[in-house]
Scaffold this active site. Structure first.
Site, PDB file in Angstrom:
ATOM      1  N   ASP A   9      38.271  42.123  44.717  1.00  0.00           N
ATOM      2  CA  ASP A   9      37.838  41.738  46.052  1.00  0.00           C
ATOM      3  C   ASP A   9      38.753  42.307  47.138  1.00  0.00           C
ATOM      4  OD1 ASP A   9      36.044  40.453  47.618  1.00  0.00           O
ATOM      5  OD2 ASP A   9      37.049  38.517  47.553  1.00  0.00           O
ATOM      6  N   ASN A  30      25.433  40.406  45.179  1.00  0.00           N
ATOM      7  CA  ASN A  30      25.723  41.680  45.854  1.00  0.00           C
ATOM      8  C   ASN A  30      24.471  42.517  46.117  1.00  0.00           C
ATOM      9  OD1 ASN A  30      28.955  42.168  44.208  1.00  0.00           O
ATOM     10  ND2 ASN A  30      28.483  41.272  46.197  1.00  0.00           N
TER      11      ASN A  30
END
Ligand SMILES: CC(C)=CCC/C(C)=C/CC/C(C)=C/COP(=O)(O)OP(=O)(O)O
Length: 264
Positions: free
Chosen positions: A2, A50
């Site tokens: 991330d 996503n």
């Protein structure tokens, strides 16, 4: 992994450069993990959520995924020595067919490799994996391939996308300062799993961060909580560790990372 977009933003770069830097970071961190004795690594490459990102960003991630994995699988000499099997763990039915074909070719080209595993969680969420496992089990029961009485935790694990290969996480690392799990490996995190939240953005994650994480894990494993109220920790003996963790580990008087060969 991330922090790619924030890395790009902080550096005044286009967003895709953040993901490119993230992919570079992966190769470096993997190299470091394997050098330190870690056997299996899973990376959360793409969550099912996503898919809500803009199409051009999704295309960038898919293209990096294909090119970097092909490089790790076949081209990079360091990785060739590590004999890494690349395995996609995720909901393949959601992947566009051209991308899936390329990824499965890469997977296939490493199928005979066995010293290390690189699991690519793509597209993945733990809840989807659990639902998928339940559905597989029900189908097997319906086809009389499985009896209801024989279903246990192992059956659930065998029917995960991992096919029983990653039953337990030793260390789960979340980078970039977020302290949430984002539906990642919820089943695989056991009572002994260590969760490391790092403030470092993934593209900046390097040898130092990897080594330090493994060092701390290795050290934590030598401690038990003696008293939950006072939070007193007690160091436990080698014999006790061997009893608790079954496999023998090297003497604790060695540098702590000497024991990471047990990481699976
Ligand atoms: C396995 C492999 C070779 C992958 C290559 C591409 C790669 C690094 C993919 C990760 C994509 C991703 C969703 C990252 C999370 O950071 P973010 O985009 O959410 O960034 P932010 O937290 O700063 O918003």
């Amino acid at each position: 992994m991330d922090g790619n977009r924030r890395y790009a933003k902080n550096a005044g770069l286009p967003l895709k450069e953040g993901h490119r830097a993230g992919a570079e970071s992966l190769a470096k961190v993997l190299n470091c993990c394997f050098k330190l004795g870690v056997k299996d690594v899973t990376v959360y490459a793409f969550s099912i959520e996503n898919f809500n990102r803009p199409q051009n960003e999704i295309d960038t991630i898919f293209s990096l995924l294909k090119s970097r994995l092909a490089y790790i699988a076949n081209e990079d000499t360091d990785f060739r020595d590590y004999d890494v099997a690349i395995k996609i763990v995720g909901n393949r039915s959601l992947v566009p067919s051209d991308v899936l074909t390329d990824l499965e070719k890469i997977e296939e080209s490493t199928v005979s490799h066995g010293s290390h595993n690189l699991f690519i969680a793509f597209p993945y969420t733990s809840r989807d994996d659990i639902v998928h496992s339940m559905s597989e089990i029900v189908q097997k029961v319906k086809r009389d391939e499985l009896s209801v009485d024989s279903i246990d935790a192992h059956t659930v694990e065998e029917n995960f996308y991992y096919r029983g290969e990653a039953e337990k996480v030793d260390i789960l690392v979340r980078t970039s300062g977020h302290t949430r799990l984002s539906d990642y490996m919820l089943w695989q995190c056991h009572q002994d799993s260590v969760i490391e939240f790092s403030n470092t953005l993934w593209p900046n994650f390097r040898f130092y961060h990897t080594w330090w994480t493994i060092f701390k894990w290795s050290y934590y494993k030598t401690l038990i909580l003696e008293d939950a109220e006072t939070m007193q920790l007690k160091r436990i003996s080698d014999e006790e560790i061997n009893k608790r963790y079954k496999e023998p580990i090297k003497s604790l008087s060695h540098p702590p990372f000497a024991s990471v060969t047990r990481v699976a």
